[in-house]
Design an enzyme around this catalytic site. Structure first.
Site, PDB file in Angstrom:
ATOM      1  N   GLU A   1     -23.377 -95.678 -56.596  1.00  0.00           N
ATOM      2  CA  GLU A   1     -24.567 -94.992 -57.110  1.00  0.00           C
ATOM      3  C   GLU A   1     -25.786 -95.893 -57.204  1.00  0.00           C
ATOM      4  O   GLU A   1     -26.922 -95.445 -56.998  1.00  0.00           O
ATOM      5  CB  GLU A   1     -24.256 -94.382 -58.488  1.00  0.00           C
ATOM      6  CG  GLU A   1     -23.296 -93.194 -58.441  1.00  0.00           C
ATOM      7  CD  GLU A   1     -21.832 -93.594 -58.334  1.00  0.00           C
ATOM      8  OE1 GLU A   1     -21.525 -94.817 -58.365  1.00  0.00           O
ATOM      9  OE2 GLU A   1     -20.989 -92.692 -58.205  1.00  0.00           O
TER      10      GLU A   1
ATOM     11  N   ASP B   1     -27.927 -89.780 -58.167  1.00  0.00           N
ATOM     12  CA  ASP B   1     -27.512 -90.920 -57.346  1.00  0.00           C
ATOM     13  C   ASP B   1     -26.242 -90.668 -56.547  1.00  0.00           C
ATOM     14  O   ASP B   1     -25.527 -91.594 -56.184  1.00  0.00           O
ATOM     15  CB  ASP B   1     -27.295 -92.127 -58.263  1.00  0.00           C
ATOM     16  CG  ASP B   1     -26.408 -91.786 -59.457  1.00  0.00           C
ATOM     17  OD1 ASP B   1     -25.656 -90.785 -59.362  1.00  0.00           O
ATOM     18  OD2 ASP B   1     -26.464 -92.493 -60.474  1.00  0.00           O
TER      19      ASP B   1
ATOM     20  N   ARG C   1     -15.460 -94.436 -59.227  1.00  0.00           N
ATOM     21  CA  ARG C   1     -14.799 -95.078 -58.077  1.00  0.00           C
ATOM     22  C   ARG C   1     -14.538 -96.564 -58.323  1.00  0.00           C
ATOM     23  O   ARG C   1     -13.529 -97.097 -57.889  1.00  0.00           O
ATOM     24  CB  ARG C   1     -15.652 -94.909 -56.819  1.00  0.00           C
ATOM     25  CG  ARG C   1     -15.514 -93.552 -56.186  1.00  0.00           C
ATOM     26  CD  ARG C   1     -16.379 -93.414 -54.942  1.00  0.00           C
ATOM     27  NE  ARG C   1     -16.321 -92.051 -54.419  1.00  0.00           N
ATOM     28  CZ  ARG C   1     -15.557 -91.664 -53.403  1.00  0.00           C
ATOM     29  NH1 ARG C   1     -14.800 -92.530 -52.776  1.00  0.00           N
ATOM     30  NH2 ARG C   1     -15.546 -90.398 -52.998  1.00  0.00           N
TER      31      ARG C   1
ATOM     32  N   GLU D   1     -34.457 -87.726 -62.322  1.00  0.00           N
ATOM     33  CA  GLU D   1     -33.652 -88.827 -62.890  1.00  0.00           C
ATOM     34  C   GLU D   1     -33.849 -90.115 -62.079  1.00  0.00           C
ATOM     35  O   GLU D   1     -32.899 -90.757 -61.633  1.00  0.00           O
ATOM     36  CB  GLU D   1     -32.172 -88.470 -62.995  1.00  0.00           C
ATOM     37  CG  GLU D   1     -31.368 -89.375 -63.929  1.00  0.00           C
ATOM     38  CD  GLU D   1     -29.883 -89.007 -63.971  1.00  0.00           C
ATOM     39  OE1 GLU D   1     -29.131 -89.406 -63.076  1.00  0.00           O
ATOM     40  OE2 GLU D   1     -29.483 -88.301 -64.916  1.00  0.00           O
TER      41      GLU D   1
ATOM     42  N   HIS E   1     -13.755 -91.051 -64.205  1.00  0.00           N
ATOM     43  CA  HIS E   1     -13.674 -90.735 -62.767  1.00  0.00           C
ATOM     44  C   HIS E   1     -14.276 -91.780 -61.852  1.00  0.00           C
ATOM     45  O   HIS E   1     -14.252 -91.631 -60.632  1.00  0.00           O
ATOM     46  CB  HIS E   1     -14.385 -89.404 -62.496  1.00  0.00           C
ATOM     47  CG  HIS E   1     -15.879 -89.477 -62.673  1.00  0.00           C
ATOM     48  ND1 HIS E   1     -16.719 -89.980 -61.697  1.00  0.00           N
ATOM     49  CD2 HIS E   1     -16.682 -89.157 -63.695  1.00  0.00           C
ATOM     50  CE1 HIS E   1     -17.966 -89.935 -62.123  1.00  0.00           C
ATOM     51  NE2 HIS E   1     -17.972 -89.444 -63.339  1.00  0.00           N
TER      52      HIS E   1
ATOM     53  N   HIS F   1     -10.626 -85.199 -63.983  1.00  0.00           N
ATOM     54  CA  HIS F   1     -11.387 -85.019 -62.743  1.00  0.00           C
ATOM     55  C   HIS F   1     -10.395 -84.753 -61.603  1.00  0.00           C
ATOM     56  O   HIS F   1      -9.355 -85.404 -61.533  1.00  0.00           O
ATOM     57  CB  HIS F   1     -12.175 -86.305 -62.495  1.00  0.00           C
ATOM     58  CG  HIS F   1     -13.233 -86.200 -61.428  1.00  0.00           C
ATOM     59  ND1 HIS F   1     -12.940 -86.064 -60.099  1.00  0.00           N
ATOM     60  CD2 HIS F   1     -14.586 -86.234 -61.497  1.00  0.00           C
ATOM     61  CE1 HIS F   1     -14.059 -86.016 -59.398  1.00  0.00           C
ATOM     62  NE2 HIS F   1     -15.082 -86.115 -60.225  1.00  0.00           N
TER      63      HIS F   1
HETATM   64  C1  UD1 Z   1     -19.029 -87.970 -57.200  1.00  0.00           C
HETATM   65  C2  UD1 Z   1     -20.228 -88.895 -57.065  1.00  0.00           C
HETATM   66  C3  UD1 Z   1     -20.468 -89.652 -58.361  1.00  0.00           C
HETATM   67  C4  UD1 Z   1     -20.526 -88.718 -59.554  1.00  0.00           C
HETATM   68  C5  UD1 Z   1     -19.281 -87.853 -59.574  1.00  0.00           C
HETATM   69  C6  UD1 Z   1     -19.368 -86.861 -60.694  1.00  0.00           C
HETATM   70  C7  UD1 Z   1     -20.671 -89.891 -54.869  1.00  0.00           C
HETATM   71  C8  UD1 Z   1     -20.388 -90.979 -53.933  1.00  0.00           C
HETATM   72  N1  UD1 Z   1     -19.980 -89.874 -56.012  1.00  0.00           N
HETATM   73  O1  UD1 Z   1     -17.874 -88.791 -57.327  1.00  0.00           O
HETATM   74  O2  UD1 Z   1     -21.702 -90.351 -58.262  1.00  0.00           O
HETATM   75  O3  UD1 Z   1     -20.605 -89.488 -60.725  1.00  0.00           O
HETATM   76  O4  UD1 Z   1     -19.177 -87.153 -58.331  1.00  0.00           O
HETATM   77  O5  UD1 Z   1     -18.156 -86.224 -60.916  1.00  0.00           O
HETATM   78  O6  UD1 Z   1     -21.488 -89.069 -54.595  1.00  0.00           O
HETATM   79  N2  UD1 Z   1     -12.551 -82.918 -55.918  1.00  0.00           N
HETATM   80  C9  UD1 Z   1     -11.953 -81.682 -55.992  1.00  0.00           C
HETATM   81  N3  UD1 Z   1     -12.662 -80.651 -56.558  1.00  0.00           N
HETATM   82  C10 UD1 Z   1     -13.912 -80.794 -57.037  1.00  0.00           C
HETATM   83  C11 UD1 Z   1     -14.503 -82.070 -56.963  1.00  0.00           C
HETATM   84  C12 UD1 Z   1     -13.814 -83.125 -56.401  1.00  0.00           C
HETATM   85  O7  UD1 Z   1     -10.819 -81.485 -55.574  1.00  0.00           O
HETATM   86  O8  UD1 Z   1     -14.500 -79.836 -57.528  1.00  0.00           O
HETATM   87  C13 UD1 Z   1     -11.790 -84.037 -55.314  1.00  0.00           C
HETATM   88  C14 UD1 Z   1     -11.724 -83.953 -53.772  1.00  0.00           C
HETATM   89  O9  UD1 Z   1     -10.470 -84.423 -53.333  1.00  0.00           O
HETATM   90  C15 UD1 Z   1     -12.832 -84.935 -53.367  1.00  0.00           C
HETATM   91  C16 UD1 Z   1     -12.679 -85.991 -54.430  1.00  0.00           C
HETATM   92  O10 UD1 Z   1     -12.412 -85.282 -55.633  1.00  0.00           O
HETATM   93  O11 UD1 Z   1     -12.655 -85.420 -52.056  1.00  0.00           O
HETATM   94  C17 UD1 Z   1     -13.825 -86.938 -54.598  1.00  0.00           C
HETATM   95  O12 UD1 Z   1     -15.073 -86.273 -54.694  1.00  0.00           O
HETATM   96  P1  UD1 Z   1     -16.438 -87.100 -54.406  1.00  0.00           P
HETATM   97  O13 UD1 Z   1     -17.581 -86.189 -54.648  1.00  0.00           O
HETATM   98  O14 UD1 Z   1     -16.358 -87.767 -53.083  1.00  0.00           O
HETATM   99  O15 UD1 Z   1     -16.411 -88.271 -55.442  1.00  0.00           O
HETATM  100  P2  UD1 Z   1     -16.415 -88.311 -57.002  1.00  0.00           P
HETATM  101  O16 UD1 Z   1     -15.539 -89.449 -57.370  1.00  0.00           O
HETATM  102  O17 UD1 Z   1     -16.159 -86.959 -57.536  1.00  0.00           O
HETATM  103  N1  UDP Z   2     -18.556 -82.013 -67.835  1.00  0.00           N
HETATM  104  C1  UDP Z   2     -18.091 -80.704 -67.780  1.00  0.00           C
HETATM  105  N2  UDP Z   2     -16.732 -80.499 -67.817  1.00  0.00           N
HETATM  106  C2  UDP Z   2     -15.842 -81.507 -67.887  1.00  0.00           C
HETATM  107  C3  UDP Z   2     -16.331 -82.840 -67.920  1.00  0.00           C
HETATM  108  C4  UDP Z   2     -17.693 -83.058 -67.887  1.00  0.00           C
HETATM  109  O1  UDP Z   2     -18.871 -79.773 -67.734  1.00  0.00           O
HETATM  110  O2  UDP Z   2     -14.628 -81.242 -67.916  1.00  0.00           O
HETATM  111  C5  UDP Z   2     -20.010 -82.240 -67.752  1.00  0.00           C
HETATM  112  C6  UDP Z   2     -20.601 -83.130 -68.821  1.00  0.00           C
HETATM  113  O3  UDP Z   2     -21.033 -82.359 -69.926  1.00  0.00           O
HETATM  114  C7  UDP Z   2     -21.772 -83.796 -68.108  1.00  0.00           C
HETATM  115  C8  UDP Z   2     -21.330 -83.829 -66.673  1.00  0.00           C
HETATM  116  O4  UDP Z   2     -20.242 -82.923 -66.543  1.00  0.00           O
HETATM  117  O5  UDP Z   2     -22.944 -83.010 -68.169  1.00  0.00           O
HETATM  118  C9  UDP Z   2     -20.911 -85.210 -66.261  1.00  0.00           C
HETATM  119  O6  UDP Z   2     -20.340 -85.161 -65.001  1.00  0.00           O
HETATM  120  P1  UDP Z   2     -19.417 -86.315 -64.432  1.00  0.00           P
HETATM  121  O7  UDP Z   2     -18.823 -87.088 -65.537  1.00  0.00           O
HETATM  122  O8  UDP Z   2     -18.522 -85.673 -63.429  1.00  0.00           O
HETATM  123  O9  UDP Z   2     -20.440 -87.199 -63.588  1.00  0.00           O
HETATM  124  P2  UDP Z   2     -21.468 -88.370 -63.980  1.00  0.00           P
HETATM  125  O10 UDP Z   2     -22.340 -87.894 -65.082  1.00  0.00           O
HETATM  126  O11 UDP Z   2     -20.652 -89.558 -64.341  1.00  0.00           O
HETATM  127  O12 UDP Z   2     -22.210 -88.590 -62.702  1.00  0.00           O
END
Ligand code: UD1
Ligand code: UDP
Length: 375
Positions: free
Chosen positions: A137, A101, A220, A123, A218, A250
């Protein structure tokens, strides 16, 4: 007999959880001569995606490298749609497979729809029935559900949600969630090569004799007040001398700023970088309790018999709650502390939640998905 030409399957993913839940599908499809497999990563998450690609041994065919610091939903979505579209035009796949999602999954499905390419959704059917929890999501997965030609529902509950939206039942298949395939795979890898998950040894020694709580957060919709309340709950729990909290933070700057300000330097709290998947599996294994707002962790913790307190108002994963191994505790600091304290101090309450079960899958989901894609 004439051999059918392999179908081209293009898998689009870009965040950590998508990569974890897609790698078993990539492995299964690649091992199957019925498919030509093309991977396209958007790198919506750069560092956390690369951690998963490395452990899963996937070198993407297309890497769009789209992450920007503190990216906005509209800017990200616009870039995803345009850049994924170019890959679809070049590869002309028979199927586009998306997972979950995220913005990547939603844009991948939409770009495919604009080209009348069939979409398969891994999923499928998760619903909280609240478009602001989780945000965005819930709407992303509804958009994908409208477009998809094949819906791989993890559970019967998810399949029923799709039927209730009048999705053709013949297109819905209960496959289990591929996260359980991923968890089994990584557990086997760690058993064969313990060094893959040995990097927590220093923390384990520092906190020896304490009860461990693993934390992730993490979402939003929790930015601002929700995250501050979660931080306050962690501060309070960390005052107990018999407890330590390990929190891989995160990298989203909105999360980091709050957690660093509230928790840096506390002796019983380890704020650490995101763990790669083997090390996170290790954190699950050594924790007494998980405190999380993550989707994936809600699925993994029950499989390992770890009580999970879900710091959200709603969940689209009711199976753990129904079975009594997960509890929705919201984002009120006092409630989080009270629920965690009960689990720490009342062995019967902990034992009642610490029951390993697998409502989300049996570890063979990816093979089912491959067979269904073959048609
Ligand atoms: C995203 C997904 C969310 C998912 C989550 C898992 C959307 C809208 N949101 O949210 O559904 O649950 O990922 O973690 O698709 N960043 C880094 N390095 C990384 C990853 C992220 O620096 O490896 C930082 C960046 O500044 C980036 C910000 O995190 O702009 C947000 O990343 P984004 O993918 O937009 O949103 P998440 O809150 O991570
Ligand atoms: N996870 C990981 N390292 C971490 C935190 C989470 O590998 O430091 C894994 C966790 O086992 C799970 C997935 O990341 O499989 C969950 O991702 P996240 O919480 O970012 O996103 P969500 O599931 O909420 O979309």
């Amino acid at each position: 007999m004439t051999q059918r030409a392999p179908q081209t399957i293009l898998l689009v993913f870009g965040t950590r959880p998508e990569a974890i839940k897609m790698f078993p599908v990539v492995h299964a499809l690649r091992a199957d001569g019925r498919f030509r497999v093309v991977t396209c990563v958007t790198a919506q998450h750069r560092g956390m995606l690369d951690q998963v690609l490395a452990i899963a041994g996937i070198v993407p065919d297309h890497d769009l490298d789209l992450m920007r610091p503190n990216q906005t939903l509209d800017g990200l979505t616009a870039a995803l749609l345009t850049e994924i579209g170019k890959v679809l035009d070049a590869e002309k796949p028979d199927w586009v497979v998306v997972q979950g999602d995220t913005a990547t999954a939603m844009a991948g499905a939409l770009a495919a729809y604009y080209r009348k390419i069939a979409v398969a959704h891994v999923e499928a059917g998760l619903r909280s029935h609240n478009i602001y929890h989780p945000w965005p999501e819930e709407v992303n997965r509804k958009i994908i559900g409208t477009i998809a030609a094949l819906h791989f529902a993890p559970t019967e509950t998810a399949a029923a949600a799709l039927r209730a939206e009048n999705v053709d039942p013949a297109r819905i298949h209960v496959t289990g969630n591929t996260v359980i395939d991923a968890l089994h795979w990584v557990t086997d890898r760690i058993a064969a090569q313990p060094a893959l998950a040995s990097g927590l040894a220093n923390l384990e020694a520092r906190f020896a004799g304490k009860r461990l709580i693993g934390v992730t957060s993490h979402r939003r919709e929790n930015f601002g007040g929700g995250l501050e309340a979660i931080a306050e709950a962690i501060r309070t729990l960390a005052q107990r001398p018999d407890v330590a909290l390990i929190f891989p933070v995160h990298p989203n700057p909105n999360v980091r700023a709050v957690m660093d300000a509230a928790l840096a330097g506390l002796p019983n709290v380890a704020l650490i970088e995101p763990l790669d998947y083997p090390h996170f599996a290790r954190l699950l294994a050594i924790s007494d309790i998980m405190l999380t707002d993550s989707g994936g962790v809600q699925e993994e913790a029950p499989a390992l018999g770890k009580p999970v307190l879900v710091m959200r108002e709603t969940t689209e994963r009711p199976e753990g709650v129904a079975a009594g191994t997960a509890r929705l505790v919201g984002t009120d600091a006092a409630r989080i502390v009270a629920e965690a304290t009960t689990l720490l101090d009342n062995p019967a309450a902990h034992a009642a939640m610490a029951r390993a079960h697998n409502p989300f899958g049996d570890g063979h989901s990816a093979a089912r998905i491959a067979d269904l894609l073959a048609g």
